[in-house]
Design a protein around this motif. Structure first.
Motif, mmCIF file in Angstrom:
data_model
loop_
_atom_site.group_PDB
_atom_site.id
_atom_site.type_symbol
_atom_site.label_atom_id
_atom_site.label_comp_id
_atom_site.label_asym_id
_atom_site.label_seq_id
_atom_site.Cartn_x
_atom_site.Cartn_y
_atom_site.Cartn_z
ATOM 1 N N ARG A 217 0.870 -1.072 -0.182
ATOM 2 C CA ARG A 217 -0.078 -0.012 -0.196
ATOM 3 C C ARG A 217 0.824 1.234 -0.013
ATOM 4 N NH1 ARG A 217 -5.270 0.963 1.556
ATOM 5 N NH2 ARG A 217 -5.499 -1.069 2.520
ATOM 6 N N ALA A 218 0.423 2.055 -0.796
ATOM 7 C CA ALA A 218 1.538 3.424 -0.819
ATOM 8 C C ALA A 218 0.700 4.495 -0.804
ATOM 9 C CB ALA A 218 2.012 3.265 -2.154
ATOM 10 N N LEU A 219 1.120 5.850 -0.653
ATOM 11 C CA LEU A 219 0.422 7.128 -0.440
ATOM 12 C C LEU A 219 1.446 7.980 -1.056
ATOM 13 C CD1 LEU A 219 -2.350 8.172 0.533
ATOM 14 C CD2 LEU A 219 -1.020 8.987 2.354
ATOM 15 N N PRO A 220 1.110 8.789 -1.884
ATOM 16 C CA PRO A 220 2.056 9.894 -2.340
ATOM 17 C C PRO A 220 2.312 11.043 -1.479
ATOM 18 C CG PRO A 220 0.196 9.561 -4.215
ATOM 19 C CD PRO A 220 -0.149 8.709 -2.832
ATOM 20 N N LEU A 221 3.350 11.493 -1.255
ATOM 21 C CA LEU A 221 3.715 12.754 -0.395
ATOM 22 C C LEU A 221 2.576 13.693 -0.528
ATOM 23 C CD1 LEU A 221 7.622 12.874 -0.629
ATOM 24 C CD2 LEU A 221 6.072 12.657 1.438
ATOM 25 N N GLU A 222 2.478 14.171 -1.836
ATOM 26 C CA GLU A 222 1.497 15.383 -1.650
ATOM 27 C C GLU A 222 0.006 15.101 -1.302
ATOM 28 O OE1 GLU A 222 0.644 15.949 -5.939
ATOM 29 O OE2 GLU A 222 2.085 14.266 -6.428
ATOM 30 N N THR A 223 -0.500 13.842 -1.486
ATOM 31 C CA THR A 223 -1.664 13.631 -1.154
ATOM 32 C C THR A 223 -1.872 13.632 0.451
ATOM 33 O OG1 THR A 223 -1.688 11.961 -3.055
ATOM 34 C CG2 THR A 223 -3.768 11.768 -1.601
ATOM 35 N N ALA A 224 -0.560 12.912 1.072
ATOM 36 C CA ALA A 224 -0.618 13.026 2.527
ATOM 37 C C ALA A 224 -0.728 14.424 3.205
ATOM 38 C CB ALA A 224 0.632 12.214 2.919
ATOM 39 N N ARG A 225 0.114 15.164 2.362
ATOM 40 C CA ARG A 225 0.158 16.511 2.972
ATOM 41 C C ARG A 225 -1.170 17.155 2.738
ATOM 42 N NH1 ARG A 225 5.775 17.521 0.619
ATOM 43 N NH2 ARG A 225 7.055 16.572 2.001
ATOM 44 N N LYS A 226 -1.989 16.920 1.850
ATOM 45 C CA LYS A 226 -3.254 17.606 1.491
ATOM 46 C C LYS A 226 -4.096 17.021 2.611
ATOM 47 C CE LYS A 226 -3.325 16.991 -3.063
ATOM 48 N NZ LYS A 226 -3.906 16.929 -4.312
ATOM 49 N N ALA A 227 -3.945 15.778 2.610
ATOM 50 C CA ALA A 227 -5.042 15.114 3.579
ATOM 51 C C ALA A 227 -4.600 15.592 4.933
ATOM 52 C CB ALA A 227 -5.109 13.840 3.579
ATOM 53 N N GLY A 228 -3.584 16.208 5.357
ATOM 54 C CA GLY A 228 -3.127 16.693 6.659
ATOM 55 C C GLY A 228 -2.660 15.514 7.455
ATOM 56 N N LEU A 229 -1.918 14.613 6.708
ATOM 57 C CA LEU A 229 -1.361 13.296 7.542
ATOM 58 C C LEU A 229 0.195 13.478 8.008
ATOM 59 C CD1 LEU A 229 -2.913 10.562 5.517
ATOM 60 C CD2 LEU A 229 -3.403 11.197 7.826
ATOM 61 N N LEU A 230 0.425 14.742 7.041
ATOM 62 C CA LEU A 230 1.929 15.054 7.376
ATOM 63 C C LEU A 230 2.030 16.514 7.335
ATOM 64 C CD1 LEU A 230 4.106 13.207 4.819
ATOM 65 C CD2 LEU A 230 4.260 12.961 7.129
ATOM 66 N N ALA A 231 2.832 17.162 7.951
ATOM 67 C CA ALA A 231 3.216 18.527 8.046
ATOM 68 C C ALA A 231 4.069 18.821 6.698
ATOM 69 C CB ALA A 231 3.782 18.968 9.448
ATOM 70 N N ASP A 232 3.948 20.297 6.478
ATOM 71 C CA ASP A 232 4.722 20.525 5.134
ATOM 72 C C ASP A 232 6.189 20.241 5.545
ATOM 73 O OD1 ASP A 232 2.833 21.164 3.478
ATOM 74 O OD2 ASP A 232 2.840 23.137 3.944
ATOM 75 N N GLY A 233 6.698 19.593 4.571
ATOM 76 C CA GLY A 233 8.531 19.531 4.779
ATOM 77 C C GLY A 233 8.746 18.184 5.626
ATOM 78 N N GLN A 234 7.792 17.726 6.297
ATOM 79 C CA GLN A 234 7.939 16.328 6.814
ATOM 80 C C GLN A 234 7.907 15.215 5.696
ATOM 81 O OE1 GLN A 234 5.540 15.770 10.119
ATOM 82 N NE2 GLN A 234 7.068 16.123 11.565
ATOM 83 N N GLY A 235 8.399 13.960 6.113
ATOM 84 C CA GLY A 235 8.243 12.793 5.233
ATOM 85 C C GLY A 235 9.058 12.771 4.247
ATOM 86 N N GLN A 236 9.434 11.475 4.195
ATOM 87 C CA GLN A 236 10.185 11.318 3.040
ATOM 88 C C GLN A 236 9.878 9.918 2.331
ATOM 89 O OE1 GLN A 236 14.302 10.968 3.270
ATOM 90 N NE2 GLN A 236 14.461 13.193 3.947
#
Lengths: 474, 543
Positions: A217-236
């Motif tokens: 299962r995968a999730l694109p970074l941008e989608t995660a940021r848009k959904a509020g699962l990640l703060a901007d700049g976080q996550g790799q």
């Protein structure tokens, strides 16, 4: 004429007259009795609590479960109920250009193709994945086959042993040198079996090469940021992330079912409760007037009711919609409400009128009338309590009907406008994928069934409790 | 008591009889294939309204006609143009000549002659026939004037100087005329037979004459249609099947799948729902490109917000065709919408889209937002505008519309209202211009890029958004009038470039379909134009 003069002896207390205790209980009012009898009916009380819970579900639910009911998540389409999952963060980046073997002929040798008895092409060798396969893309490549004009790619959930088990024909490449394929078609986490065959442009080979691929299962970074699962700049890319839970699963566009049920209840209960309440109230008043006064007024009023019965509901529903200026794509809920009130009251009116006509001639009403009881007293003391049973039965039947009418109208596009959910429209959407993801149909259907059942049982209990004639039997 | 028992027995007997009558057809039901008698059985989605080739418009009629009639040319299993009634032909800038084969015969044994084509084509453009497809003959001399009633019918530019030579004169060059004549409107009709039927031609099996591989032997309206091999067909040795029968007429795809499961029919279509079922049944699933290209059409009429280029660009930039086909539609076979032209069309040498490659679509929400801001400035709008998306009422159309609605809300903050309509109503609204955006699709009439290329010419009535662009019109004229393949490909490229740069439409996807077929049936032809599916040259192989 003589007058009686009282003496002191007249005012002396009497001796005890009987040894038996005096049996007195507080006078039980009609409503107190009804309440007590309702309280003793476990089914009715259960239903009442169920309906209260439903009320909390719709009002308090969205406050506690703050998921947007119309937020799509194409990553998580038609998921069964779950409590979240781990996903791999990915960078979507550019589309894969694919692999074209340079210098390899795109089409077979014409001389070879001209042979009538040419051998079947072999299966492509060395089928392998490029990069990590995940739910956004599975990249496949293989070695080219001599004299191939293209390749066909198949995918299945189980290991294919024969040609008929290759599974879904995903796509093809149109050149013998194009030896790659990127699959992104509705991938779900789990194991897939990919197969590739070669074709010479006229005949597809029956030889196939199969590869087992485990898809994460995968999730694109941008989608995660848009959904509020990640703060901007976080996550790799490559990090693991936990996805939100969907306790009741998701629908065909990845929308949270629980949240949609909560919001859908508003529409369904709004129509389902308000419309019957209003038209039963109107029908009762109308029927009571007709029955009570009788004669010419009765005849006139009931002919009008007959006229309304003759009007086709659906046609008038559409006319109301048009007349009230509801445009396509706008919610037609108010129009449904008005149409239901204007068109569905006669049934109640007829029932109540018949009941009133009957009660009017009862001995106790005649007696009350002889004793000079005012009309108000007759209506509120005798008529209404005695018709309540009928009215409640009508109401309990009317509520499910109204919920279903709303569901039906939403289905044909005359009810709620997407993306606003209602239980009915959710059922009809769920019906399309009943076999593969039954939860999409099951939960809204369950809600409708529970609501309807609760109203029916409560109605039963209320009728028993409010029926004045039942009092005497205890 | 005794009487009562007697009457009960009688009722039971009656019930038994009734049940027997109901069950009997099930016992004697025919299977999907009969190897010895060489019969296959299929389901028809609906009853053909009538089978007069000059009036046929729907897919079912053209599918049946494709099995029982033969045009001057036809397409083979690989989609190549091969001779039909015509043995050879010649296309020039000002006309065309077809030489008919000697052995082509009607089902009554009489020869098929050039005059049968002359009569048929005149009949099609005759305003009295009122054929909806009269326009397809445009380009033949006087065709337009005749269909408008301004010229006599016999002035049509087609003649039979010899019994087996057909001469056609063009009013403009038609480079693809050899492909065009494979279309149903161009089938021959025998004049004396047609006239003797007095308007009833094509209404029943006995009111028709056939020149194709099969003849219609039985046609029970609304229930059953049966075709048998035509003993007079010139290429009869290549026809393997003796009969093709349609014992069921239903549009219900689930019913068709159940019939397939029960072994009653040889072919059934699949959708995203039944696909999983087919996988579990271990059926071989086939895929084909049904030919239609789908797109979002903007309303370019005066006063519409969608006249604004920035707004259109903002909408286009936020859309991702790969997401649509992979994650929303979710059935295999659909191809990304990159251009107005579907991928199977052929250009001068190779596939058209290889010769004029469309740009890879860009999805960029940030850029889209800046264009939306520019659009609001252009239009003087304080808030994001509200748009109406007109769409069909099928589950797929609905799914896509809801996807777009949420997409544009999320990407641009635009409110899109979905106007769901049945096909006829949607067409009426499209024609009257009552929409901002409409989800539309187009299937080819003939296998030339022009069937798509001229869609957005300012004079085309199917240009529902009234898109008007002088440069595009000029390119369409070039593509229409030239016979030079390279010049035409350039013109098609020009049309594609203008449509995409100007965002006149947003191509959404190219539709593919999946189906299951009986493993013993070989040589089924699925194609982008009618007849589809074509079983006229199918054969059976015992497993």
């Amino acid at each position: 004429m003589s007058t009686y003069e009282p003496t002191a002896a007249d005012f002396a207390p009497l001796d005890a007259q009987s040894a038996a205790p005096v049996l007195v209980r507080p006078s039980l009012s009609y409503w107190a009795d009804a309440r007590a009898r309702l309280g003793r009916n476990p089914r009715a009380m259960g239903s009442l609590f169920l309906l209260l819970a439903l009320g909390l579900f719709t009002t308090l639910g969205p406050v506690l479960w703050t998921v947007d009911p119309s937020a799509q998540n194409l990553d998580r389409i038609s998921e069964p109920p779950n409590l979240g999952a781990d996903a791999l963060l990915i960078d979507r980046g550019q589309r894969w250009a694919g692999v074209v073997v340079s210098g390899w002929p795109a089409a077979p040798d014409p001389a070879w193709l001209a042979q009538a008895d040419r051998p079947e092409l072999p299966a492509p060798e060395a089928l392998r994945t490029v990069a990590t396969p995940h739910t956004w893309s599975v990249r496949l490549r293989w070695d080219p086959v001599a004299n191939a004009a293209g390749y066909q790619i198949y995918r299945n959930r189980y290991e294919p042993k024969a040609l008929n088990e290759l599974g879904l024909p995903l796509g093809d490449s149109w050149s013998g040198a194009e030896t790659s394929y990127e699959d992104a078609l509705a991938l779900e986490p789990g194991v897939y079996w990919y197969s590739v065959t070669a074709t010479d442009g006229e005949r597809e080979s029956r030889q196939f090469q199969t590869l087992r691929v485990e898809v994460a299962r995968a999730l694109p970074l941008e989608t995660a940021r848009k959904a509020g699962l990640l703060a901007d700049g976080q996550g790799q890319p490559g990090d693991q992330i936990t996805l939100p839970a969907h306790p009741l699963g998701t629908d065909y566009l990845g929308r949270d079912m629980l949240s949609r049920l909560m919001h859908g209840a508003r529409t369904s209960l709004f129509i389902g409760l308000l419309a019957p309440l209003l038209y039963v109230l109107f029908g009762t008043t109308y029927g009571a007037i007709a029955g009570f006064f009788g004669g010419r007024i009765d005849a006139l009023l009931m002919r009008l009711a007959d006229f309304v019965v003759a009007l086709p509901f659906l046609l008038f529903m559409i006319l109301f919609r048009v007349a009230s200026g509801v445009e396509a794509g706008e919610s037609g809920i108010t129009a449904i409400l008005v149409a239901m009130i204007l068109l569905l009251w006669p049934a109640t009116a007829r029932l109540v009128r018949g009941q009133i006509l009957q009660i009017r001639e009862e001995g106790y009403v005649q007696a009350a009338r002889l004793l000079g009881a005012p009309q108000r007293y007759l209506i509120f003391r005798h008529m209404i309590p005695n018709t309540l049973g009928v009215i409640l039965v009508t109401l309990t039947f009317a509520i499910p009907t109204a919920i279903f009418t709303e569901a039906f109208l939403s289905f044909i596009g005359m009810g709620v406008a997407p993306p606003t959910p209602s239980w009915g429209s959710m059922c009809f959407e769920g019906l399309k994928s009943m076999l593969n993801s039954p939860h999409e149909l099951f939960f809204p259907a369950l809600m409708i069934s529970l609501t309807v059942l609760a109203f029916n049982l409560l109605g039963d209990g209320l009728r028993d409790a409010l029926d004045a004639r039942m009092r005497a039997r205890e | 008591m005794a009487r009562k028992a007697a009457s009960a027995t009688r009722w039971l007997k009656l019930l038994g009889l009734l049940l027997g009558a109901l069950a009997a057809p099930a016992w004697s039901a025919e299977g999907a294939v009969d190897f010895d008698a060489r019969i296959i059985r299929m389901v028809l989605p609906q009853e053909p309204p009538q089978l007069d080739s000059s009036k046929a418009t729907d897919q079912v009629s053209t599918r049946i006609l494709g099995h029982v009639m033969e045009a001057l040319t036809r397409f083979d299993a690989q989609g190549r143009l091969v001779p039909g009634v015509a043995e050879r032909w010649e296309i020039r800038a000002d006309g065309a000549t077809f030489w008919l084969r000697e052995d082509a015969r009607w089902s009554d044994g009489s020869p098929v002659l050039a005059r049968d084509f002359v009569f048929s084509w005149r009949n099609a453009v005759d305003p009295k026939t009122a054929s909806e497809y009269a326009f397809i003959l445009q380009g033949i001399e006087n065709a337009e004037a005749i269909s408008q009633g301004e010229a006599p019918v016999d002035s049509l530019g087609v003649s039979a100087p010899e019994p087996r030579r057909l001469e056609v004169r063009f009013s403009r060059a038609i480079a693809y005329f050899d492909k065009l004549v494979a279309f149903a409107t161009f089938y021959p009709l025998k004049e004396d037979f047609y006239r003797a039927r007095d308007g009833r031609y094509g209404a029943d099996a006995e009111d028709m004459l056939f020149n194709g591989p099969f003849v219609i032997e039985r046609w029970d309206h609304g229930a059953r249609l049966e075709m048998a091999k035509n003993p007079h067909y010139w290429d009869r040795d290549k026809i393997y099947l003796n009969r093709i029968e349609f014992p069921y007429i239903t549009a219900d795809t689930n019913a068709a799948l159940n019939l397939f499961k029960d072994g009653r029919i040889i072919l059934a279509g699949l959708d995203s729902e039944t696909m999983e079922n087919a996988l579990d049944q271990r059926w071989r699933i086939e895929r084909f490109n049904d030919g239609s290209a789908w797109y979002i059409e903007f309303n370019h009429r005066e006063g519409r917000l969608t006249q604004n280029w920035n707004l259109r660009r903002a909408l286009a930039l936020s859309f991702d065709t790969y997401e649509l086909i992979n994650r929303v539609i979710g059935t295999p076979g659909n191809l990304p919408g990159l251009s107005l032209y579907p991928s199977y069309l052929r250009g001068a040498e190779q596939r058209l889209l290889q010769e004029i490659p469309p740009p890879e679509p860009v999805t960029d929400w940030a850029l889209a937002r800046s264009h939306l801001a520019a659009a609001r400035e252009d239009l003087g709008l304080a808030e994001a505008p509200e748009l109406v998306l007109l769409t069909g009422n099928s589950p797929t159309a609905n799914k896509q519309a809801e996807f777009l609605q949420t997409l544009w809300k999320e990407a641009l903050g635009l409110t899109v209202r979905i106007d769901r309509q049945i096909f006829k109503q949607r067409l009426a609204k499209m024609t009257s211009g009552d929409f901002d955006l409409v989800a539309a699709g187009w299937g080819p009439d003939y296998l030339d890029p022009l069937t798509f290329g001229d869609l957005f010419a300012s004079w085309n009535l199917n240009n529902r958004g009234r898109y008007a662009n002088a440069e595009l019109d000029a390119c369409v004229r070039t593509a229409q009038n030239s016979v030079d393949a390279a010049v035409r490909v350039d013109a098609f490229g020009c049309i594609q470039r203008i449509l995409l740069e100007d965002h006149a439409i947003i191509p959404t996807y190219e539709r593919g379909q999946i189906y299951v077929i009986h493993p013993a049936v070989k040589g089924t032809i699925r194609r982008q134009t009618s007849p589809d599916p074509d079983l006229s040259r199918a054969w059976l192989e015992q497993p």
